[in-house]
Design a protein around this motif. Sequence first.
Motif, PDB file in Angstrom:
ATOM      1  N   ALA A  90       0.863  -1.186   0.000  1.00 14.98           N
ATOM      2  CA  ALA A  90       0.000   0.000   0.000  1.00 14.98           C
ATOM      3  C   ALA A  90       0.893   1.228   0.000  1.00 14.98           C
ATOM      4  CB  ALA A  90      -0.908   0.002   1.226  1.00 14.98           C
ATOM      5  N   VAL A  91       0.569   2.176  -0.850  1.00 10.60           N
ATOM      6  CA  VAL A  91       1.378   3.390  -0.987  1.00 10.60           C
ATOM      7  C   VAL A  91       0.509   4.592  -0.619  1.00 10.60           C
ATOM      8  CG1 VAL A  91       2.820   4.767  -2.506  1.00 10.60           C
ATOM      9  CG2 VAL A  91       2.653   2.297  -2.860  1.00 10.60           C
ATOM     10  N   LYS A  92       0.913   5.306   0.416  1.00 11.81           N
ATOM     11  CA  LYS A  92       0.207   6.544   0.789  1.00 11.81           C
ATOM     12  C   LYS A  92       0.961   7.722   0.173  1.00 11.81           C
ATOM     13  CE  LYS A  92      -1.050   7.438   5.123  1.00 11.81           C
ATOM     14  NZ  LYS A  92      -0.906   7.898   6.539  1.00 11.81           N
ATOM     15  N   LYS A  93       0.285   8.449  -0.680  1.00  7.65           N
ATOM     16  CA  LYS A  93       0.864   9.644  -1.281  1.00  7.65           C
ATOM     17  C   LYS A  93       0.269  10.858  -0.589  1.00  7.65           C
ATOM     18  CE  LYS A  93       1.430  12.084  -5.701  1.00  7.65           C
ATOM     19  NZ  LYS A  93       1.064  12.104  -7.135  1.00  7.65           N
ATOM     20  N   LEU A  94       1.114  11.572   0.169  1.00  7.32           N
ATOM     21  CA  LEU A  94       0.618  12.718   0.927  1.00  7.32           C
ATOM     22  C   LEU A  94       0.319  13.875  -0.009  1.00  7.32           C
ATOM     23  CD1 LEU A  94       2.984  12.686   4.035  1.00  7.32           C
ATOM     24  CD2 LEU A  94       0.768  11.616   3.746  1.00  7.32           C
ATOM     25  N   TRP A  95      -0.714  14.629   0.378  1.00 10.92           N
ATOM     26  CA  TRP A  95      -1.074  15.792  -0.427  1.00 10.92           C
ATOM     27  C   TRP A  95       0.109  16.756  -0.497  1.00 10.92           C
ATOM     28  CZ3 TRP A  95      -4.975  14.251  -2.895  1.00 10.92           C
ATOM     29  CH2 TRP A  95      -6.070  13.639  -2.299  1.00 10.92           C
ATOM     30  N   SER A  96       0.339  17.294  -1.663  1.00 13.25           N
ATOM     31  CA  SER A  96       1.459  18.211  -1.859  1.00 13.25           C
ATOM     32  C   SER A  96       1.259  19.471  -1.031  1.00 13.25           C
ATOM     33  CB  SER A  96       1.584  18.578  -3.336  1.00 13.25           C
ATOM     34  OG  SER A  96       2.632  19.489  -3.530  1.00 13.25           O
ATOM     35  N   GLY A  97       2.297  19.853  -0.278  1.00 14.68           N
ATOM     36  CA  GLY A  97       2.246  21.079   0.512  1.00 14.68           C
ATOM     37  C   GLY A  97       1.484  20.936   1.808  1.00 14.68           C
ATOM     38  N   GLY A  98       0.852  19.779   2.029  1.00 19.76           N
ATOM     39  CA  GLY A  98       0.106  19.578   3.261  1.00 19.76           C
ATOM     40  C   GLY A  98       0.886  18.708   4.189  1.00 19.76           C
ATOM     41  N   GLY A  99       0.135  17.950   4.961  1.00 21.42           N
ATOM     42  CA  GLY A  99       0.768  16.983   5.842  1.00 21.42           C
ATOM     43  C   GLY A  99       1.185  17.510   7.173  1.00 21.42           C
ATOM     44  N   LYS A 100       0.762  18.713   7.558  1.00 23.28           N
ATOM     45  CA  LYS A 100       1.084  19.188   8.891  1.00 23.28           C
ATOM     46  C   LYS A 100       0.239  18.467   9.912  1.00 23.28           C
ATOM     47  CE  LYS A 100       4.123  22.192   7.534  1.00 23.28           C
ATOM     48  NZ  LYS A 100       5.539  21.927   7.783  1.00 23.28           N
ATOM     49  N   ALA A 101       0.867  18.082  11.007  1.00 20.35           N
ATOM     50  CA  ALA A 101       0.145  17.394  12.065  1.00 20.35           C
ATOM     51  C   ALA A 101      -0.926  18.306  12.614  1.00 20.35           C
ATOM     52  CB  ALA A 101       1.111  16.968  13.164  1.00 20.35           C
TER      53      ALA A 101
END
Length: 977
Positions: free
Chosen positions: A710-721
């Motif tokens: 499974a590959v999780k691709k994080l949203w570009s520019g996001g990902g802040k906790a």
Amino acid sequence: MTPLLLLLLLLRLLCLLPLASAAAALPADFTALLASKSSLSDPTSALVAWDPRLSPSPCRWPHLLCSNRSSVSDAHAPAVVASLLLSNLSLAGAFPPALCSLGSLVHLDLSYNSLTGPLPPCLAALTSLRHLDLAGNAFSGEVPTAYGAGFPSLATLSLAGNGLSGAFPGFLFNVTALEELLLAYIPFAPSPLPEDVSSATRLRLLWLAGCGLVGEIPPSIGSLGSLVNLDLSTNNLTGEIPSSVRRMENAMQIELYSNRLTGSVPEGLGALKKLRFLDASMNRLSGEIPADVFLAPRLESLHLYQNELSGRLPATLGQAPALADLRLFTNRLVGELPPEFGKNCPLEFLDLSDNRISGLIPAALCNAGKLEQLLILNNELVGPIPAELGQCRTLTRVRLPNNRLSGPVPQGLWALPHLYLLELAGNTLSGTVDPTIAMAKNLSQLLISDNRFSGALPAQIGALPALFELSAANNMFSGLLPASLAEVSTLGRLDLRNNSLSGGLPQGVRRWQKLTQLDLADNHLTGTIPPELGELPVLNSLDLSNNELTGDVPVQLENLKLSLFNLSNNRLTGILPPLFSGLMYRDSFVGNPALCRGTCPSGGQSRTARRGLVGTVVSILAAASVVLLLGVAWFCYTYHRSHHGGHAAEPGGGGRGSRPRWVLTSFHKVGFDEDDIVNCLDEDNVVGMGAAGKVYKAVLRRGGEDVAVAVKKLWSGGGKAADGTGKDSFDVEVATLGKIRHRNIVKLWCCFHSGDCRLLVYEYMPNGSLGDLLHGGKGGLLDWLARHRIMVDAAEGLAYLHHDCAPPIVHRDVKSNNILLDAELGAKVADFGVARVIGDGPAAVTAIAGSCGYIAPEYSYTLRVTEKSDVYSFGVVMLELVTGKKPVGAELGDKDLVRWVHGGIEKDGVDSVLDPRLAGSSRDDMVRALHVALLCTSSLPINRPSMRTVVKLLLEAAPCPLESKPPKTAEEKPLDV
């Protein structure tokens, strides 16, 4: 100091004088109680009434009893405390040493609080103490050796469920007055029992389950002639069961399950006149079952399942006078059952599955009129099902698949009023399904595939209000599908493959809102495919192949998310809807020569086909637009890189058009690279989407076989906790999962990043999330045994984070969607994007993380995160599994799930909140799990158990003893983060 301040101080001192004076006038015992009260944390104010100003007669204070020598009418009389009962009051802190001065104390109960620190050695000097219960706290360290030399009067010692360490305290057998010793579920170092335990001649109860015992059971155990209850279960004991157990003439219960015992079941147990319960399951016992064991006059329950027992069941089984529960499944037993079996005993539960038992089913099994569960699957039974079983109205569960049974099913068996599971698949049974099945109002699963049933399915089958699964494949049923089937709104699976059914599908199938599987292949069905099938929200398997269906393929079927789709070998016509025109669905429509993609040669098109053609044209134009936009975007991207630097070029590249360099961080040995992963990031491979990004399924060819990840691709520019810390969820998850090694935590293989693009590669969990499976309409697929196992697996994963990682890790977003399920429905905790590592105390955050309905109440106003926040969230997950409800939703009104459960219990009782899709026989097991869930969701964090305790409570509440799990591997060692 100002005069006003001096006056206030003087008034305060004057107010304290009565308290000081009253305390000084109290007898010594009550002064000690006040000192103990001051040293304890009392969040529920349980001890607030211990105040001489409020109650001048201390013997009237709550939670204590005075001895007969005290005077309750005179507060100044020389009263002494005889009993102190402080169980389950949420008290916290170290053990108050002042309690050791209560020289007349007979009964001290501090169980199920949150007391910490070492056990006090001074208690051993209390000469009058007879009952000491410190169970269910968080005491640590070793058991004081003074306990073995002191306690001259102690009859009961309970330390169960604490966090004590060191070797097993075998010296406690030297406390000669001891009658009850309870040391279960304490993580002692692996230790043997003492060779000689004969000093404890008064022992009546010995509860040593799950406390790290190894080695053999000493033969001296037989000298404990007063022993009533012996429990050595869930340890690593080896060797044989000593024959001396037959000398324990007062034994009523012997629990030896889940060890590694070998050898045979000892003879002579039939001489134990008081023996009622014997459980030696999940060991490695071999040989035959001794004949005399069934002659024990009061034996009610015998569990010897999951061993290596062989030979025939002795004829004495037919003479057992009190046997109600016999479980011998998964052994190597052979031969026939005694025909008298059941004639002389009140049999309620029989499970002989997975053996090689042959011959007839005894007709007398339900002679006492109490048989509820009959399970003899996967054996070699022959002949008919006895007609007497059709009169056994107490039956709730009958499982007889994969035998050699023949003949018709007794008419009464179809109509039993309490039966919820009738499983007869894989035999050679014949005859018809009797119309009296309408009387089986509780029937949820009718599984009769792979037999020789014939005739028409009766219309009355549509009158079953709880029917979830009808599986009758590979029989000889004929005639029309009953129109009444469309009325069964509870239907989740319908499998009638390979029969001789004719006619069309019933009208009104839109009522099948819970249907996940529809398999009518290999029949003679005619007519058209109902467009309403496309409105079924959770249908994921549709097979109508090898029939005589005509007409168009309804465009509404494009709405379905199907893992299996087969309409091949019918007589379908017209143009395929656009979605089905691709190569992906090529095999789904073979054998329908009049179906066409694009324009049909005849030019004649139905309305559906015309819509399909328009859709196809629109799709082509849309695709061309996307290609054009991508070309422009690529040109701008390469131009920007060549003129403004951009990402670093691939080694050996440089210049315009070079690919971005991917940085790989690997946590396990992997056999793939970024190209393998990136090439799989296609929208057709999307399996999930959340606040952090998309999740893709990637199938990689390695070593001659396909491996899924499974590959999780994080949203570009996001990902802040989401806690206001500014930490990147990618960094948090990598830092956390990269070091964790546990079978119930999802494995992070590696990660890639290049600029703003971040990829996390996990092990693939084929059954998706618990939330999707439970609330997506497939919850009926999860019986209680599966749900309980999921609870235990997830609890063990969280317990590892809280107790075995140093410092502990708090997940902070425990929910059913973050519990993933593997192919065997084993559960693993996932998604650590907001996890926090905490030190000695709670960690402060600046914003709330978590999901609606799961957030602990104190979190919203303290913004302090502790392990107890995860415990609350996990309690909500448990409530989801028990009730089948979502944590928030319209069906709960304005309440969340926790408040809805409390309100339902108060108004209509416990049964009103249990998941109605699960059968009644699991009721007691579900209620036990519900109690654990309610503990976890207590509004006060201090009242919630630790996750380690939750695991223990769930194992104790198992519907039947769970299979022994393998010991921790090197990948599950304690973690230093």
